[in-house]
Design an enzyme around this catalytic site. Sequence first.
Site, PDB file in Angstrom:
ATOM      1  N   ASP A 195       0.140  -2.994  -3.140  1.00 45.43           N
ATOM      2  CA  ASP A 195       1.143  -1.941  -2.944  1.00 45.43           C
ATOM      3  C   ASP A 195       2.332  -2.395  -2.094  1.00 45.43           C
ATOM      4  O   ASP A 195       3.450  -1.922  -2.269  1.00 45.43           O
ATOM      5  CB  ASP A 195       0.496  -0.716  -2.277  1.00 45.43           C
ATOM      6  CG  ASP A 195      -0.456   0.007  -3.219  1.00 45.43           C
ATOM      7  OD1 ASP A 195      -0.265  -0.125  -4.446  1.00 45.43           O
ATOM      8  OD2 ASP A 195      -1.372   0.676  -2.730  1.00 45.43           O
ATOM      9  N   ASP A 205      -1.268   6.490  -1.531  1.00 46.35           N
ATOM     10  CA  ASP A 205      -0.714   5.303  -0.897  1.00 46.35           C
ATOM     11  C   ASP A 205      -0.207   5.627   0.500  1.00 46.35           C
ATOM     12  O   ASP A 205      -0.256   4.785   1.406  1.00 46.35           O
ATOM     13  CB  ASP A 205       0.420   4.744  -1.774  1.00 46.35           C
ATOM     14  CG  ASP A 205       0.770   3.314  -1.409  1.00 46.35           C
ATOM     15  OD1 ASP A 205      -0.072   2.659  -0.761  1.00 46.35           O
ATOM     16  OD2 ASP A 205       1.870   2.863  -1.760  1.00 46.35           O
ATOM     17  N   ASP A 240      -2.528   5.057   3.510  1.00 46.35           N
ATOM     18  CA  ASP A 240      -2.700   3.716   4.079  1.00 46.35           C
ATOM     19  C   ASP A 240      -1.644   3.428   5.149  1.00 46.35           C
ATOM     20  O   ASP A 240      -1.776   2.473   5.908  1.00 46.35           O
ATOM     21  CB  ASP A 240      -2.579   2.650   2.981  1.00 46.35           C
ATOM     22  CG  ASP A 240      -3.606   2.847   1.883  1.00 46.35           C
ATOM     23  OD1 ASP A 240      -4.668   3.424   2.180  1.00 46.35           O
ATOM     24  OD2 ASP A 240      -3.339   2.424   0.743  1.00 46.35           O
ATOM     25  N   ASP A 289      -7.923   1.357  -1.763  1.00 45.13           N
ATOM     26  CA  ASP A 289      -8.631   1.091  -0.508  1.00 45.13           C
ATOM     27  C   ASP A 289      -9.482  -0.179  -0.565  1.00 45.13           C
ATOM     28  O   ASP A 289     -10.540  -0.273   0.077  1.00 45.13           O
ATOM     29  CB  ASP A 289      -9.475   2.301  -0.087  1.00 45.13           C
ATOM     30  CG  ASP A 289      -8.579   3.455   0.348  1.00 45.13           C
ATOM     31  OD1 ASP A 289      -7.346   3.232   0.500  1.00 45.13           O
ATOM     32  OD2 ASP A 289      -9.103   4.555   0.550  1.00 45.13           O
ATOM     33  N   CYS A 310     -23.955 -20.362  -1.509  1.00 45.80           N
ATOM     34  CA  CYS A 310     -22.722 -20.747  -2.203  1.00 45.80           C
ATOM     35  C   CYS A 310     -22.508 -19.911  -3.458  1.00 45.80           C
ATOM     36  O   CYS A 310     -21.383 -19.765  -3.921  1.00 45.80           O
ATOM     37  CB  CYS A 310     -22.777 -22.220  -2.612  1.00 45.80           C
ATOM     38  SG  CYS A 310     -23.364 -23.311  -1.313  1.00 45.80           S
ATOM     39  N   LEU A 329     -15.804 -21.662   5.778  1.00 44.61           N
ATOM     40  CA  LEU A 329     -15.216 -20.713   6.729  1.00 44.61           C
ATOM     41  C   LEU A 329     -16.272 -19.679   7.072  1.00 44.61           C
ATOM     42  O   LEU A 329     -16.750 -18.970   6.191  1.00 44.61           O
ATOM     43  CB  LEU A 329     -13.998 -20.036   6.074  1.00 44.61           C
ATOM     44  CG  LEU A 329     -13.359 -18.852   6.797  1.00 44.61           C
ATOM     45  CD1 LEU A 329     -12.713 -19.310   8.094  1.00 44.61           C
ATOM     46  CD2 LEU A 329     -12.337 -18.173   5.896  1.00 44.61           C
TER      47      LEU A 329
END
Lengths: 584, 584
Positions: free
Chosen positions: B138, B149, B152, B361, B566, B383
Amino acid sequence: MLRERTVRLQYGSRVEAVYVLGTHLWTDVYRSPYRRARVTEALHGGFCRFTLTTVATQGSTHQTVTVSYYEQEGNSPIDQAGLFLTAIELSLDVDADRDGVVEKNNPKKASWTWGPEGQGAILLVNCDREVPWLSKEDCKDNKVYSKNDLKDMSQMILRTKGPDRLPAGYEIVLYISMADSDRVGVFYVENPFFGQRYIHILGRQKLYHVVKYTGGSAELLFFVEGLRFPDEGFPGLVSIHVSLLEYMSEDIPLTPIFTDTVVFRIAPWIMTPNILPPVSVYVCCMKDNYLFLKEVKNLVEKTNCELKVCFQYINRGDRWIQDEIEFGYIEAPHKGFPVVLDSPRDGNLKEFPVKQLLGPDFGYVAREPLFEPVTSLDSFGNLEVSPPVTVNGKTYPLGRILIGSSFPLCRPPTHPPVNEKAEPPLVRAVAGEVASLGGMSSKRITINKILSNESLVQENQYFQRCLDWNRDILKKELGLTEQDIIDLPALFKMDEDRQAIAYFPNMVNMIVLDKDLGIPKPFGPQIEEVCCLETHVRSLLEPLGLCCTFVDDISAYHKFLGEIHCGTNVRRKPFAFKWWHMVP
Amino acid sequence: MLRERTVRLQYGSRVEAVYVLGTHLWTDVYRSPYRRARVTEALHGGFCRFTLTTVATQGSTHQTVTVSYYEQEGNSPIDQAGLFLTAIELSLDVDADRDGVVEKNNPKKASWTWGPEGQGAILLVNCDREVPWLSKEDCKDNKVYSKNDLKDMSQMILRTKGPDRLPAGYEIVLYISMADSDRVGVFYVENPFFGQRYIHILGRQKLYHVVKYTGGSAELLFFVEGLRFPDEGFPGLVSIHVSLLEYMSEDIPLTPIFTDTVVFRIAPWIMTPNILPPVSVYVCCMKDNYLFLKEVKNLVEKTNCELKVCFQYINRGDRWIQDEIEFGYIEAPHKGFPVVLDSPRDGNLKEFPVKQLLGPDFGYVAREPLFEPVTSLDSFGNLEVSPPVTVNGKTYPLGRILIGSSFPLCRPPTHPPVNEKAEPPLVRAVAGEVASLGGMSSKRITINKILSNESLVQENQYFQRCLDWNRDILKKELGLTEQDIIDLPALFKMDEDRQAIAYFPNMVNMIVLDKDLGIPKPFGPQIEEVCCLETHVRSLLEPLGLCCTFVDDISAYHKFLGEIHCGTNVRRKPFAFKWWHMVP
């Protein structure tokens, strides 16, 4: 530095290992796979206890550690595991206590703190040029052409002490991260006493360097230079590491068993406010400014500084030396030198800073514009720094930077390379005040004519509101009171872009040389053959111990929309205050 | 906000001015040019004193200020200067106290502080997608397609109170800096109750917006979205200003007489460690992993979360869903949602996050590689984030991020978009330990054969040293003790690039779903038809309340050099701890 190291025993045999003094070895026999997997079988369900003799201490190179296993009730060991330790000392050292000398193994060398009690080493961007035939700053290539260049760098010493040689295959490696490789460079001097060569060992395209271990007590001296000024995207810290790598066998990579790290902060570029003593006054020699030059020369001769003239073959007709450059300096405990910041403006003076200023112990840094196109806001007449101030209890010992911007919506100007003292940009300081009743001495314009010009009065009311808006911002951001502000009379007219143009020479655009002020001669109304504006300004400034010299800049500067301040630039002495003593 | 404002008197007349409640007017009659230039003449050398009536107070819209001038001994004024003030209230308001509701004129709204008592508003990057037919998030365009929207976005209210109309020509302007224009967007809803339209008023290419003043008490509601995550080059703060501009006459620009500022911090992307409860488990459906999928489905059914399968038309043969994405979330007081971070890896799964995850969302953010070429270090198997830890007295309530890197000299991987909790990268956590005496259950390989393979033993000694190096770093950087570490048996072999390859399924590469662990089935030596490695691992983990399920991943993952970890990815619940309660 990692002080704890895990080592593994191999049961039934003795493992050779190198041990760096100051670390703690960790070998947990109770959690070893041996006990769990094999000892129980070998010892037929018995338990083990262990003896760990002391590890190597300073002075002895080798030491043996033995772990003995006993049956629960037995007295003689049924198995042993040993460590044969070769002890060495290894430390990467810098001037972390900031006294100009590299000390030994400062425990705070791997971090960096501000303040008078702060610790952590400091690096200069090697932005001067030691040899005249180079076209750029010393830090732009990976070479050293002169011994003097090393003096701009920070020293770093790798100290080793140990046996004549390391066990076969062990290596000592200096390295930096990829991110730091365009921020720092490291050199080593080969044959320091005879035909020396300067070797670039870390930096651009060189992330690591294997160090020769020479045995006994050794000190390897390295020279470290900064390559990039701290700025919005780079806080200024760089790290250099040394690791000792353990060898196992030919087909197996080495493993790090010890790492020591030093951190440097790259010194910021620092601006010098008007209150600092002048060193040199720069001015352009033009076809039309002979008399002005002479007056400036007389003024400078009254002070303790020297006049530097930028000749026509360099200035190529551009007289606005204030706009092209800003003088500042960088400083570390071991060294400091002036650095000229080159503006994105790039008028005809653009070759002046590199060709005439850059040199031995005179650095250079340029900034590209943050936003295209370059506008007059990128000129450094628009960049100033306040004297040290305290605002709402917070002290700025190096002043606050002032950057002009248009209200409210034009693009911001390019910022100087950071400066620990830099703050959100302020609207430019203008200490002038519209004298709506001031006048212009001229054969053709009378005071009454000016006063009866209604649009001129209205324009000046408008400019006064702009000045007052700036005045309010400066009072807030610099912690000033009305008593700190001296109003000087000025009169403006509005051009077709609705910008203010000084109607008579704008006295606020003065040059400040200690107590001597070079003020644009205003040519105001005369009373008994003395200009009443000069008289008024003297009455405001002389009680403060300042000496006013009025310089005629009408024909060579004022008529081109600038004054003496725009046509000169002053290099000043650094602050006595060390920037690393700040607590930002 | 500037609380002090300088106004100029015009002697002999009354100046009209708008006055914003809460500011202090400053008019210094003693330093006026009038006294110095004209008053002295007009008053024949007399002195002036002045009377300043109180300025406007709340409730009254207009107020008059009169300055009267007297001769030194006289009682009746010989001149006057007046201010006719129109008072208005003006404040730009946000949820600076972080309770999800916009309050009125919070005195701390223009700064931002951390901690439970911290103040300053928070903004989400509007990185989800409310309508399915958009190809991007967005925040990538300057449009709003759905009322949802707006939820948010953070609300911002411009409150005004005053006369029916402002004096002619006055303007109220909202504006942002050029630097913030690609970091923040502001919308306004036209006709909120009937046929509403969403108008983009600030952001990309829109630096200012003139606000309609409607008179009386008015509240204009704006919606603010973040456009860019904080990262190394952007700390995350953005400012929005409102200024009241004063009108003088048609040919004269407006001048600002009052500015109010609000500051937002854009919420960082936050990673979720294994200890957080799982919400969804993602796994790829492949041609060859039917049995594995079934086992994972059984495991997930034991827990409180749901299985999400990525089908072949999306995964296009790429099973390594752990490497392609990392789940995290963003949170503000008014709203929060999960955000998937897309790695620079871009295998065949590269369309999965945008096509299957991005949605209402559910946000998306991608990171370009910092260095070319992309390597396996850029895969997000590399990570991870630790649980909350305390290290040397410093608390990391959201954990510390762990990023693997090669020792010592390869290029670093691309970093995640900042994360207030991000720290210097650590070498990857590997909790495994080489079981030099472990074995492989196979028809063709006996334990004795493994034990007699000297190069295999040596390779595993090497990998053990690498693991121990990591172990030491993790102990230091996460403040762990040996008791915090559970060693799981593993055996490796070395490939032609000298990388470690798991000899049997590496149990450390497990999936953690609350107390349920999905562990790669190791197929170790069997004792009484039970795998002794499974028995051993159960004995280590079950006393901690964990439930071990061994999942056969040999044919679909292990043989392609990965394990269940993984091949899966877990979206987890956010921390209960609010990131803005941190003190970094």
